[in-house]
Design a protein around this motif. Structure first.
Motif, mmCIF file in Angstrom:
data_model
loop_
_atom_site.group_PDB
_atom_site.id
_atom_site.type_symbol
_atom_site.label_atom_id
_atom_site.label_comp_id
_atom_site.label_asym_id
_atom_site.label_seq_id
_atom_site.Cartn_x
_atom_site.Cartn_y
_atom_site.Cartn_z
ATOM 1 N N ASN A 187 0.805 -1.222 0.000
ATOM 2 C CA ASN A 187 0.000 0.000 0.000
ATOM 3 C C ASN A 187 0.840 1.275 0.000
ATOM 4 N N CYS A 188 2.122 1.138 -0.113
ATOM 5 C CA CYS A 188 3.008 2.298 -0.039
ATOM 6 C C CYS A 188 3.030 3.061 -1.364
ATOM 7 N N LYS A 189 2.807 4.363 -1.293
ATOM 8 C CA LYS A 189 2.906 5.252 -2.438
ATOM 9 C C LYS A 189 3.937 6.333 -2.122
ATOM 10 N N VAL A 190 4.726 6.688 -3.117
ATOM 11 C CA VAL A 190 5.831 7.617 -2.897
ATOM 12 C C VAL A 190 5.699 8.802 -3.841
ATOM 13 N N SER A 191 5.750 10.027 -3.284
ATOM 14 C CA SER A 191 5.789 11.255 -4.072
ATOM 15 C C SER A 191 6.921 12.111 -3.529
ATOM 16 N N VAL A 192 8.011 12.154 -4.250
ATOM 17 C CA VAL A 192 9.193 12.877 -3.798
ATOM 18 C C VAL A 192 10.141 13.081 -4.968
ATOM 19 N N THR A 193 10.975 14.111 -4.877
ATOM 20 C CA THR A 193 12.000 14.367 -5.897
ATOM 21 C C THR A 193 13.370 14.382 -5.243
ATOM 22 N N PHE A 194 14.306 13.659 -5.839
ATOM 23 C CA PHE A 194 15.683 13.639 -5.360
ATOM 24 C C PHE A 194 16.569 14.264 -6.432
ATOM 25 N N ASP A 195 17.428 15.174 -6.015
ATOM 26 C CA ASP A 195 18.302 15.869 -6.954
ATOM 27 C C ASP A 195 19.762 15.669 -6.567
ATOM 28 N N ASN A 196 20.416 14.751 -7.279
ATOM 29 C CA ASN A 196 21.846 14.501 -7.103
ATOM 30 C C ASN A 196 22.197 14.138 -5.662
ATOM 31 N N GLN A 197 21.384 13.290 -5.059
ATOM 32 C CA GLN A 197 21.630 12.848 -3.689
ATOM 33 C C GLN A 197 22.200 11.433 -3.688
ATOM 34 N N SER A 198 22.946 11.124 -2.639
ATOM 35 C CA SER A 198 23.558 9.810 -2.532
ATOM 36 C C SER A 198 22.490 8.756 -2.233
ATOM 37 N N PHE A 199 22.853 7.499 -2.481
ATOM 38 C CA PHE A 199 21.911 6.412 -2.202
ATOM 39 C C PHE A 199 21.524 6.384 -0.730
ATOM 40 N N ASP A 200 22.492 6.576 0.159
ATOM 41 C CA ASP A 200 22.195 6.560 1.593
ATOM 42 C C ASP A 200 21.244 7.683 1.981
ATOM 43 N N ALA A 201 21.426 8.860 1.369
ATOM 44 C CA ALA A 201 20.538 9.987 1.669
ATOM 45 C C ALA A 201 19.121 9.691 1.205
ATOM 46 N N VAL A 202 18.983 9.117 0.017
ATOM 47 C CA VAL A 202 17.662 8.742 -0.503
ATOM 48 C C VAL A 202 17.017 7.701 0.394
ATOM 49 N N LEU A 203 17.796 6.710 0.785
ATOM 50 C CA LEU A 203 17.261 5.637 1.625
ATOM 51 C C LEU A 203 16.828 6.169 2.990
ATOM 52 N N ASN A 204 17.572 7.110 3.527
ATOM 53 C CA ASN A 204 17.199 7.698 4.816
ATOM 54 C C ASN A 204 15.868 8.428 4.740
ATOM 55 N N VAL A 205 15.637 9.135 3.632
ATOM 56 C CA VAL A 205 14.363 9.844 3.454
ATOM 57 C C VAL A 205 13.208 8.855 3.387
ATOM 58 N N LEU A 206 13.373 7.812 2.593
ATOM 59 C CA LEU A 206 12.314 6.811 2.468
ATOM 60 C C LEU A 206 12.086 6.077 3.788
#
Length: 331
Positions: A290-309
């Motif tokens: 049931n997870c839906k994601v609405s977000v934009t990542f701009d030149n961020q590291s994989f760890d930074a993206v994973l932390n946000v999620l």
């Protein structure tokens, strides 16, 4: 630290050239045992030398080695570090191995000039790189991909061979078509920009940003035309061609590092992130339906993206040596 790195690079080069002493071989064996990544570097180095030797031989090389060595150092100055190597008139392969290892060990782009048939060959390792071809066309070669062209490039046409993924920005020339061959497909253009993805074994995808492209099957010779905004697919199992409007806003995220999700399923998000970052992020079966994601990542590291999620979706994550598993989601 830098001196130690230089010593290792020279040691690998000497080993591949067959010029190490027993003491040096012991030093190399010890380094290989220190880290699995070291063994991977060494194996890739052997592959490079084996490939080059298959196209040339020491007796067949009609070149000035010292001149070629100086030319190479001049070309890469400012892009990669330079390693002081011991010269030897009796070992051409020492210099050849060292040339390749300057780039391979530093994780940069690997450039091979196959001297016997004058084929130019590019291979990327852990990151994408940009190349300018002799006709001024630009190719952004994704990680773990290769591109090659022969000495007659531009004579009557402009042919290249691709494995993996690349984004092409082709200089217009109506008299000399630009042709890209993969293992299964052929793409012909006059002047345009487009992405080719042949990473997956079951299909080849071409997504056109500008201009007009013809996608063909090498087996059946069947062809379809693709306009800007179209995506063409060649299925390898039956050589079937299909086209549709491209609805993937992230088809160039591997190049731009800008990733956009609008009400996307978590499974789709994971697939995109794995492609962009070359990771093994897995969703345990039954999690995140049931997870839906609405977000934009701009030149961020994989760890930074994973932390946000992780924080926004209340994910439970288990990190293992070669992969990251999502075991639970609060959404």
């Amino acid at each position: 630290m830098k001196e130690e790195q230089n010593d290792i690079e020279q040691l690998i080069a000497k080993s591949l050239a067959g010029e190490t002493t027993s003491v040096e071989e012991e030093q190399l064996a010890s380094w290989l045992k220190d880290d699995p990544a070291n063994q991977e570097i060494f194996e890739k180095s052997k592959k490079v030398i084996a490939l080059t030797k298959s196209h040339s031989s020491e007796t067949a090389l009609d070149i000035d080695v010292n001149a070629e060595w100086s030319k190479f150092k001049s070309n890469v100055e400012g892009k990669t570090k330079t390693i002081e190597m011991v010269t030897s008139s009796t070992s051409i392969w020492y210099k050849v191995a060292a040339t390749f290892l300057i780039l391979l060990v530093s994780g940069a782009i690997l450039y091979l000039s196959l001297l016997k048939n004058d084929e130019t060959f590019y291979e990327t390792a852990a990151s994408a790189e940009v190349f300018v071809l002799p006709d001024s066309s630009t190719v952004t070669l994704n990680k773990n991909s290769t591109l090659a062209y022969s000495k007659d490039f531009g004579a009557t046409d402009r042919k290249v061979k691709l494995t993996g993924e690349a984004f092409f920005e082709v200089t217009p020339n109506k008299k000399k078509p630009f042709i890209i061959n993969t293992a299964e497909a052929s793409v012909q253009v006059l002047g345009t920009s487009f992405n080719i993805n042949s990473v997956e074994s079951d299909k080849t995808e071409v997504t056109v940003a500008t201009g007009l492209v013809a996608l063909s099957s090498l087996e059946t010779k069947a062809s379809i035309k693709l306009n800007a905004g179209d995506k063409g697919v060649l299925a390898h199992n039956n050589d079937e061609l299909s086209s549709s409007r491209n609805d993937d806003v992230n088809f160039l995220a591997w190049k731009t590092r800008t990733i956009i999700f609008e009400n996307a399923d978590l499974a789709e998000v994971i697939s995109t992130l794995n492609h962009v970052y070359n990771m093994r992020l897995n969703l345990v079966e039954g999690v995140g339906g049931n997870c839906k994601v609405s977000v934009t990542f701009d030149n961020q590291s994989f760890d930074a993206v994973l932390n946000v999620l992780e924080s926004t979706l209340e994910l439970e994550i288990v990190r293992e040596e070669n992969q990251v598993n999502i075991t639970n989601a609060g959404c």
